[in-house]
Design an enzyme around this catalytic site. Structure first.
Site, PDB file in Angstrom:
ATOM      1  N   ASN A 156       5.171  26.269  47.064  1.00  0.00           N
ATOM      2  CA  ASN A 156       4.590  25.712  48.345  1.00  0.00           C
ATOM      3  C   ASN A 156       5.659  24.953  49.080  1.00  0.00           C
ATOM      4  O   ASN A 156       5.424  24.825  50.261  1.00  0.00           O
ATOM      5  CB  ASN A 156       3.463  24.396  47.859  1.00  0.00           C
ATOM      6  CG  ASN A 156       3.579  23.445  46.822  1.00  0.00           C
ATOM      7  OD1 ASN A 156       4.840  23.586  46.114  1.00  0.00           O
ATOM      8  ND2 ASN A 156       3.014  22.584  46.639  1.00  0.00           N
ATOM      9  N   GLU A 255       6.653  17.180  37.334  1.00  0.00           N
ATOM     10  CA  GLU A 255       5.585  16.798  38.506  1.00  0.00           C
ATOM     11  C   GLU A 255       4.293  17.825  38.470  1.00  0.00           C
ATOM     12  O   GLU A 255       4.574  18.746  38.915  1.00  0.00           O
ATOM     13  CB  GLU A 255       6.448  16.673  39.637  1.00  0.00           C
ATOM     14  CG  GLU A 255       5.948  16.179  40.896  1.00  0.00           C
ATOM     15  CD  GLU A 255       4.830  17.012  41.821  1.00  0.00           C
ATOM     16  OE1 GLU A 255       3.609  16.812  41.689  1.00  0.00           O
ATOM     17  OE2 GLU A 255       5.661  17.841  42.446  1.00  0.00           O
ATOM     18  N   CYS A 289       0.598  18.817  46.419  1.00  0.00           N
ATOM     19  CA  CYS A 289       0.202  17.868  45.520  1.00  0.00           C
ATOM     20  C   CYS A 289      -0.177  16.537  45.994  1.00  0.00           C
ATOM     21  O   CYS A 289      -0.722  15.780  45.326  1.00  0.00           O
ATOM     22  CB  CYS A 289       1.218  17.795  44.227  1.00  0.00           C
ATOM     23  SG  CYS A 289       2.907  17.414  44.801  1.00  0.00           S
ATOM     24  N   GLU A 463      11.615  12.189  40.561  1.00  0.00           N
ATOM     25  CA  GLU A 463      12.515  12.886  41.165  1.00  0.00           C
ATOM     26  C   GLU A 463      13.090  12.088  42.422  1.00  0.00           C
ATOM     27  O   GLU A 463      11.877  11.553  43.139  1.00  0.00           O
ATOM     28  CB  GLU A 463      12.197  14.234  41.610  1.00  0.00           C
ATOM     29  CG  GLU A 463      11.782  15.190  40.212  1.00  0.00           C
ATOM     30  CD  GLU A 463      11.421  16.516  40.880  1.00  0.00           C
ATOM     31  OE1 GLU A 463      12.116  17.422  40.265  1.00  0.00           O
ATOM     32  OE2 GLU A 463      10.443  16.708  41.383  1.00  0.00           O
TER      33      GLU A 463
END
Length: 483
Positions: A156, A255, A289, A463
């Protein structure tokens, strides 16, 4: 577009050499806006994975000894190259995954900023010195790279997710095997070529494009030489990879999925809330997300908020991302669109009203219109799964405790959004949300300078920010007696 496609490598990058898969296999990359074939890409298998691992392991010690400033300069040069080639990289990204060109250009800038941020972090890796409580021993505390890493990214945000993982690994002195998503390998290959051009030594970054992820990833994780996994993707796949990491105790950062609540209180600035809702819902066609998944709206303003949001969503222009004026491109593939269709149908069967959208258009491409649902039943499937599409599901609450309870009633905890003009309420509710990130009166939380990640089944580690490079470093403590 053909000129851009021909300029991007379509092979594997192993030890600094662009090569075909050992067995000659390839896989297709399609344009989700038309369904047409863009090209074929080398399809790595187990033999290629071993070769990439060998290259990363062989290079690790030498790369770890490289001066931090030298690593920083490589990242800084790559940052500049990405920005210089924004137009070409944006068109490439739009071709393989569909997002509108304006949004793709924004992702190039976002990706480049990760490289700049971690170029600055590379020269700020520190340790410590102190006297231990016995008074006769000194503690020298050093930092060193964790070792060869496996980086796995989703489709994505194909350029930004690569930069977000590669940047800190390079800065920390780790070598890498990088496996991008099979739907969007071209952006990852273009990024690797730019890093090579920026001076990254052969073997530091190895790229395996593949449709055979199991053959590539599992042997690496179980083999004992890969010491770090950084994965972005679904919670289901994350669990599988964690199990594969357990045998050799591979360090992991993950993640994973989300089910973000978007809470609007009755004292919210509704103009600001609607703006934030469009940002949080429609970034990347809702395929993010961080996308708002459940809109929890205070009853006194629920009807007005729904009407305003429906008007804004209904005005968005749907079409191929390459066309001027398009706001919403296609979903990634037919399977992704079918999931969205099924979730909307389930909600409608349970009594939801469609204020706008809700019908799949005819013609080629994987398009789905921006959709707003109200009167959504709490048991609807879209309240308990990641929609990953342009659908805003509105549910009503009556008080703050109910809003928080329903927001937290999910196995996931990546991000939440709170809209209120009350500072006390913003802090109180934000701190009660079980989420790694909270946007207060904003629909955008992602920033390279901030730690990105979630709690519960949304992942492990962070991150970006100062925390991002920590994920690729180990502590080493030296005890030195003083006579």
């Amino acid at each position: 577009m053909s000129d851009i496609l021909t300029s991007v490598p379509r092979r594997l990058l192993i030890g600094g050499v662009w090569a075909d898969a050992a067995d000659g296999a390839t896989f297709p990359v399609d344009d989700p806006a038309t369904g047409e074939l863009l090209c074929h890409i080398a399809d790595a298998g187990a033999k290629d994975a071993r070769a990439a691992e060998d290259a990363a392991v062989d290079r690790q010690q030498e790369w770890a000894r490289t001066a931090p400033r030298a690593r920083a300069e490589i990242l800084r040069r790559a940052h500049g190259l990405l920005l210089e080639r924004t137009g070409d990289l944006a068109r490439l990204m739009t071709a393989e995954m569909g997002k509108p060109l304006a949004e793709a250009r924004g992702e190039v800038a976002y990706a480049a900023e990760f490289l700049r941020w971690f170029s600055e972090e590379a020269v700020r890796i520190d340790g410590g010195y102190g006297t231990l409580p016995d008074g006769g021993t000194r503690m020298l505390l050093g930092r060193r790279p964790v070792g060869p890493c496996l980086l796995v990214t989703p489709w994505n945000f194909p350029l930004a997710m690569g930069a977000r993982k590669i940047g800190p690994a390079v800065a920390a002195g780790c070598t890498m095997v990088f496996k991008p998503a099979p739907q969007t390998p071209l952006s990852a290959l273009a990024l690797a070529a730019i890093l090579q051009e920026a001076g990254l030594p052969d073997g530091v970054l190895n790229v395996l494009t593949t449709s055979r992820a199991g053959q590539v990833c599992e042997p690496l994780l179980r083999g004992g030489r890969i010491r770090k996994l950084s994965f972005t993707g679904s919670t289901e796949v994350g669990r599988l990879l964690l199990a594969q990491c357990a045998g050799t105790v591979v360090r992991t950062s993950m993640e994973l999925g989300g089910n973000a609540p978007f809470i609007v209180f009755d004292d919210a600035d509704l103009d600001r809330a609607v703006d934030g809702a469009v940002t949080a819902k429609m970034r990347n066609m809702g395929e993010a997300c961080t996308a708002a998944n459940r809109f929890l709206v205070h009853r006194p303003v629920a009807e007005e908020f729904a009407e305003r949001l429906a008007a804004r969503m209904g005005a968005l222009v749907v079409g191929p991302g390459t066309r001027d004026g398009v706001d919403v491109g296609p979903l990634i593939d037919a399977e992704g669109r079918a999931k969205v269709e099924a979730l909307v149908a389930d909600a409608v069967e349970r009594g939801a009203r469609v204020l706008v959208g809700g019908r799949t258009p005819g013609g080629p491409g994987c398009f789905y219109p921006p959709t707003v649902l109200t009167d959504v039943h709490p048991a609807s499937r879209l309240t308990e799964t990641e929609i990953f599409g342009p659908v805003a599901a509105i549910l009503v609450f009556d008080d703050e405790d109910e809003a928080v309870r329903r927001a937290n009633d999910t196995p996931w905890g990546l991000v939440g959004y709170v809209f209120t003009e009350g500072l006390d309420r913003a802090l109180r509710v934000g701190e009660r949300l079980e989420a790694g990130m909270v946007g207060v009166n904003t629909g955008l939380v992602s920033n390279p300078a901030a730690p990105f990640g979630g709690v519960k089944q949304s992942g492990l580690g962070r991150e970006g920010g100062r925390a991002g490079i920590e994920e690729f470093l180990e502590y080493q403590y030296l005890a030195v007696p003083v006579r």
